[in-house]
Every structure is written in C-alpha cells, then in structure tokens.
Design a protein around this motif. Structure first.
Motif, short mmCIF file in Angstrom:
data_model
loop_
_atom_site.label_atom_id
_atom_site.label_comp_id
_atom_site.label_asym_id
_atom_site.label_seq_id
_atom_site.Cartn_x
_atom_site.Cartn_y
_atom_site.Cartn_z
N GLU A 228 7.82 6.21 -18.44
CA GLU A 228 6.88 5.80 -17.87
C GLU A 228 5.40 6.34 -18.15
O GLU A 228 5.24 7.50 -18.68
CB GLU A 228 7.05 6.48 -16.19
N ASP A 229 4.26 5.52 -17.84
CA ASP A 229 2.88 5.88 -18.23
C ASP A 229 2.36 6.25 -16.85
O ASP A 229 1.33 6.95 -16.84
CB ASP A 229 2.18 5.16 -19.22
N THR A 230 2.93 5.84 -15.71
CA THR A 230 2.17 6.08 -14.29
C THR A 230 3.40 6.53 -13.24
O THR A 230 4.57 5.65 -13.31
CB THR A 230 1.75 4.87 -13.93
N ALA A 231 3.10 7.27 -12.46
CA ALA A 231 3.88 7.92 -11.52
C ALA A 231 3.24 8.13 -10.33
O ALA A 231 2.25 8.99 -10.30
CB ALA A 231 5.01 8.77 -12.01
N THR A 232 4.01 8.15 -8.96
CA THR A 232 3.60 8.62 -7.82
C THR A 232 4.79 9.13 -6.92
O THR A 232 5.88 8.60 -7.08
CB THR A 232 2.71 7.56 -6.73
N ALA A 233 4.43 10.10 -6.12
CA ALA A 233 5.46 10.52 -5.42
C ALA A 233 5.05 11.33 -3.96
O ALA A 233 3.81 11.67 -3.86
CB ALA A 233 6.08 11.95 -6.14
N VAL A 234 5.80 11.19 -3.02
CA VAL A 234 5.44 11.76 -1.51
C VAL A 234 6.64 12.94 -1.56
O VAL A 234 7.55 12.96 -1.86
CB VAL A 234 5.71 10.75 -0.56
N LEU A 235 5.65 14.09 -1.01
CA LEU A 235 6.75 15.44 -1.36
C LEU A 235 6.88 15.96 -0.03
O LEU A 235 5.88 15.97 0.99
CB LEU A 235 5.89 16.22 -2.06
N ARG A 236 7.83 16.73 0.50
CA ARG A 236 8.01 17.57 1.44
C ARG A 236 8.63 18.98 0.72
O ARG A 236 9.66 19.12 0.26
CB ARG A 236 9.27 17.32 2.41
N PHE A 237 7.46 20.04 0.96
CA PHE A 237 7.97 21.39 0.46
C PHE A 237 8.99 21.99 1.44
O PHE A 237 9.25 21.75 2.63
CB PHE A 237 6.71 22.11 0.52
N ALA A 238 9.70 22.94 0.79
CA ALA A 238 10.69 23.75 1.42
C ALA A 238 10.10 24.58 3.09
O ALA A 238 10.67 24.71 3.89
CB ALA A 238 11.32 24.96 0.65
N SER A 239 8.73 24.64 2.82
CA SER A 239 8.01 25.67 3.82
C SER A 239 7.74 24.40 5.12
O SER A 239 7.26 24.77 6.08
CB SER A 239 6.62 25.80 3.45
N GLY A 240 7.95 23.09 4.67
CA GLY A 240 7.73 22.29 5.94
C GLY A 240 6.41 21.42 5.51
O GLY A 240 5.98 20.37 6.31
N ALA A 241 5.38 22.04 4.74
CA ALA A 241 4.28 21.28 4.29
C ALA A 241 4.58 19.92 3.73
O ALA A 241 5.57 19.79 3.02
CB ALA A 241 3.26 22.02 3.33
N LEU A 242 3.68 19.10 3.71
CA LEU A 242 3.73 17.65 3.04
C LEU A 242 2.83 17.78 1.70
O LEU A 242 1.85 18.41 1.57
CB LEU A 242 3.37 16.56 4.16
N GLY A 243 3.13 16.61 1.01
CA GLY A 243 2.10 16.56 -0.14
C GLY A 243 2.32 15.20 -1.06
O GLY A 243 3.26 14.36 -0.63
N THR A 244 1.54 15.03 -1.61
CA THR A 244 1.56 13.69 -2.84
C THR A 244 1.35 14.17 -4.21
O THR A 244 0.72 15.13 -4.50
CB THR A 244 0.60 12.82 -2.19
N PHE A 245 1.71 13.30 -5.19
CA PHE A 245 1.52 13.56 -6.69
C PHE A 245 1.17 12.26 -7.33
O PHE A 245 2.31 11.39 -7.00
CB PHE A 245 2.64 14.49 -7.22
N SER A 246 0.29 12.17 -8.04
CA SER A 246 0.15 11.09 -8.89
C SER A 246 -0.25 11.32 -10.25
O SER A 246 -0.94 12.42 -10.56
CB SER A 246 -1.01 10.00 -8.28
N CYS A 247 0.15 10.55 -11.31
CA CYS A 247 0.00 10.99 -12.55
C CYS A 247 -0.02 9.69 -13.45
O CYS A 247 0.33 8.74 -13.13
CB CYS A 247 0.81 11.83 -13.27
N THR A 248 -0.90 9.62 -14.44
CA THR A 248 -1.07 8.72 -15.48
C THR A 248 -1.58 8.84 -16.57
O THR A 248 -2.32 9.92 -16.93
CB THR A 248 -1.65 7.11 -14.83
N THR A 249 -1.16 8.29 -17.84
CA THR A 249 -2.00 8.35 -19.02
C THR A 249 -2.91 7.00 -19.35
O THR A 249 -3.11 6.65 -20.67
CB THR A 249 -1.03 8.57 -20.14
N SER A 250 -3.16 6.38 -18.09
CA SER A 250 -4.05 5.18 -18.50
C SER A 250 -5.43 5.15 -17.82
O SER A 250 -6.09 4.27 -17.82
CB SER A 250 -2.90 4.02 -17.66
N ALA A 251 -5.59 6.20 -17.43
CA ALA A 251 -7.09 6.46 -16.84
C ALA A 251 -8.19 6.77 -17.83
O ALA A 251 -8.48 7.82 -17.82
CB ALA A 251 -6.70 7.58 -15.80
#
Length: 362
Positions: free
Chosen positions: A215-238
């Motif tokens: 992959e050259d692009t990925a996104t994710a929705v996260l839940r941390f062990a603490s209960g906090a929420l998060g997102t992650f996005s990455c690409t080598t196309s920008a």
C-alpha cells in the motif's frame, strides 16, 4: 569490554550512514567493522568511515570477540533472522525500524536477547527529540488531563523511482508492507509512546498512485487501551510532502507535534484566562521536518545520536534501552492489526488477539 563500546554495522545502505554518524559522535563508542552484500558499496562505506574492516559475510564479522554491539541496517524482512544470530554470538543489537515484519520473529528476538543478558534496542530516534520529551513529561504529569482523542498523519511523497530503486521496497517479503510499516512506523511508535497502547484498529489500505506490491495509502480508526479514541492516516502520494503531525486532545488541554516541533500547546487552567499558545513560539522546523524527509534528517540527527548514547549507556549500566524490543513489538502489532483489518474489509481487530505467527496481509 574495552574502554569504548566497539560497534559494527550489518548493512551499508543509506540508513547505515546515520548509524555511523551517531557512533562517530560518541566519545564512548567506536565503529570498527561493517558487513554488506554489495562489494563496491561495502568498500566505499568502509573507506568513508575511516577504513573499517569490511566483511561480505556478516557471520565472519560476528565471530570477532572484540565487537560488543551491532547495528542492524538491512531490509526489514531480514531484521529478525540477523538479530537472532547476533544474540547467539553474544553481542548487543540496535535494530533499524521496524523490529521485524512478523510478531513471532519479534518475540523470538526479545526472548533471545533477554535470556542471554544482552541489550536489544529498536531505532525510534524521535522519542529523543526535545519537544517530544517535553510533551511526554506533560502528559505523564497529567497537565493535559485525561486522554480524549488523538489524530496522527504522515502525508509524505515518494516518487516511483524510490520504489524501483531496490527490489525489496514496497514488497511484503522484503519491506513487510508499504507506507504504514516503513515511512509511518516512527509516528506509530510516537503515538503509542504518548497516548499508550492501541487496543483496537479498524483500517483500510490501498495502492493509489504507485506501481508496487503493497500500500501507498492507509487510514485507521483507533481505540486506545485508556479508552481514548483516535485516527491515523498515511500516504506517500502527497506531493510535495508535509511534516508528520500528531494532535492530542486531553480533558484539560491540547497539543500538536509537527515533525519534531511542539507547535501548539493550550492548557485549560479554568481561571478565565484567555487562550494562550504555550509552545515555544519561535521554534523553527528544520529541514528534517519538511516534505516527507527521511526520518534521520534535520533535527532528527541529534536525536539519532541521543538514541545511540542511550543504548551505549544501557550496555554500561546494565539496564533496558529506552526503546527496547517490547516497544518495537508494540509498533509492529499496531501495523499488523491495521493490515489484518484492511484485508478483512475494514473489520475491527483487537491488537492483543493477533496470533503469534501473524504475518503481513499478503
């Protein structure tokens, strides 16, 4: 052990120069040997760094009793097997990111070094950036309150020539994946270093603009062990590439890291005072924070030296390195959970449920 810790490098590609520079900067360490498979490159590297002993076979290098520690600078898919041989030879190892591309190999590495009383470190030099250290201290002190939300992005640019330059780049067998495990692994590590481990991942990955296996692009929705929420996005196309970014929201404030710089820090003091950015207003991002630059560039150069200094101190003081094998495994588990989720069409994956032999999603 001699008065100096004697290092050798296995691998003499581009990243090996960052290792060599860091070792050269430490009065308590010296680089004495290098191993590599490409003869011309190996000879040139050895000459550049002061006439190092050069070995086309790293096994011969490992037979030297006067070498204390090894920096492993090979393609990712080779890290585990080489590290296990280093442990068997009775030497400490500082391994380039990621720790490996398989969890079972990472676990074998951790066990092999610990059972022999040897030190295993994983390169994640940006943990040593001054602003990262500062933000970590603030979070641990509870200044930003309870973790609520985090978002991270690695929007870099790599042209097709980058992936064509080596037959292992952007492959499952050699690289372990694409942008997520290669360019983004530093930010993955920093995100968990600051926010705690990720418990659940829901992700999508795709090849959008390059000719490559992974992959050259990925996104994710996260839940941390603490209960906090998060997102992650990455690409080598920008194009042309931007500084990596981590934004953290707590119940009592928020902070933003851009590249290695803490650019925003707002604290809700509850006293009616106005919104004040308490980050160092005049901190300027160096070249290493721009345009998808290589992780060891710019401000990261000093941090790379700091990580090597920490590793040398861990050997002398017989303590764990600040970024040990378990830290490297945690970052790898995050990445593999994202790959598994994407392969399943974006289903939720619990990171701790990954099997010991979980491979990348080929």
């Amino acid at each position: 052990m001699s008065s100096k810790i004697r290092f050798a490098l296995i691998g003499c590609g581009a990243v090996a120069s960052a290792h060599a520079k860091a070792i050269a900067a430490l009065p308590e360490a010296e680089l004495v040997a290098v191993a590599g498979r490409t003869g011309d490159r190996l000879r040139a590297f050895a000459e550049t760094w002061g006439g190092l002993d050069a070995y086309p076979d790293y096994e011969e290098l490992l037979r030297r009793e006067d070498i204390d520690a090894v920096g492993i600078c090979t393609p990712s898919g080779l890290h585990g097997d080489i590290a296990l041989r280093v442990a068997e030879a009775g030497k400490h190892a500082l391994v380039e990111k990621p720790i490996d591309i398989r969890l079972d190999k990472a676990d074998a590495m951790i066990g092999a070094f610990r059972s022999r009383g040897l030190k295993l470190g994983i390169i994640s030099q940006h943990r040593f950036d001054p602003d990262v250290v500062r933000l970590k201290e603030l979070l641990e002190a509870g200044v930003l309150g309870r973790p609520v939300l985090a978002s991270a992005s690695v929007h870099w640019y790599r042209n097709q020539a980058y992936y064509d330059s080596s037959d292992w780049r952007g492959t499952w067998a050699g690289d372990g994946g694409g942008v997520l495990i290669n360019q983004s692994i530093h930010t993955v590590d920093l995100l968990q270093h600051l926010m705690g481990t990720v418990a659940e991942v829901t992700a999508h990955a795709a090849t959008m603009t390059h000719r490559m296996e992974t992959e050259d692009t990925a996104t994710a929705v996260l839940r941390f062990a603490s209960g906090a929420l998060g997102t992650f996005s990455c690409t080598t196309s920008a194009y042309p590439g931007y500084a990596s970014r981590i934004e953290i929201v707590g119940s009592a404030g928020s902070a933003v890291l851009e590249g290695e710089a803490l650019t925003q820090l707002y604290l809700n003091k509850g006293d009616g005072t106005g919104e004040v950015n308490e980050a160092d207003a005049h901190r300027a991002a160096s070249d290493g924070t721009r345009a998808g630059g290589d992780p060891a560039a710019g401000m990261g150069k000093d941090a790379f030296i700091a990580q090597y200094a920490d590793f040398a101190s861990a050997i002398r003081e017989d303590r764990e390195p600040s970024v040990n094998g378990e830290a490297g495994r945690s970052a790898l588990a995050f990445v593999l959970a994202a790959y598994r989720s994407s392969a399943a069409g974006g289903g939720k994956v619990t990171v701790n449920d990954l099997s010991m032999d979980q491979d990348t999603a080929t």
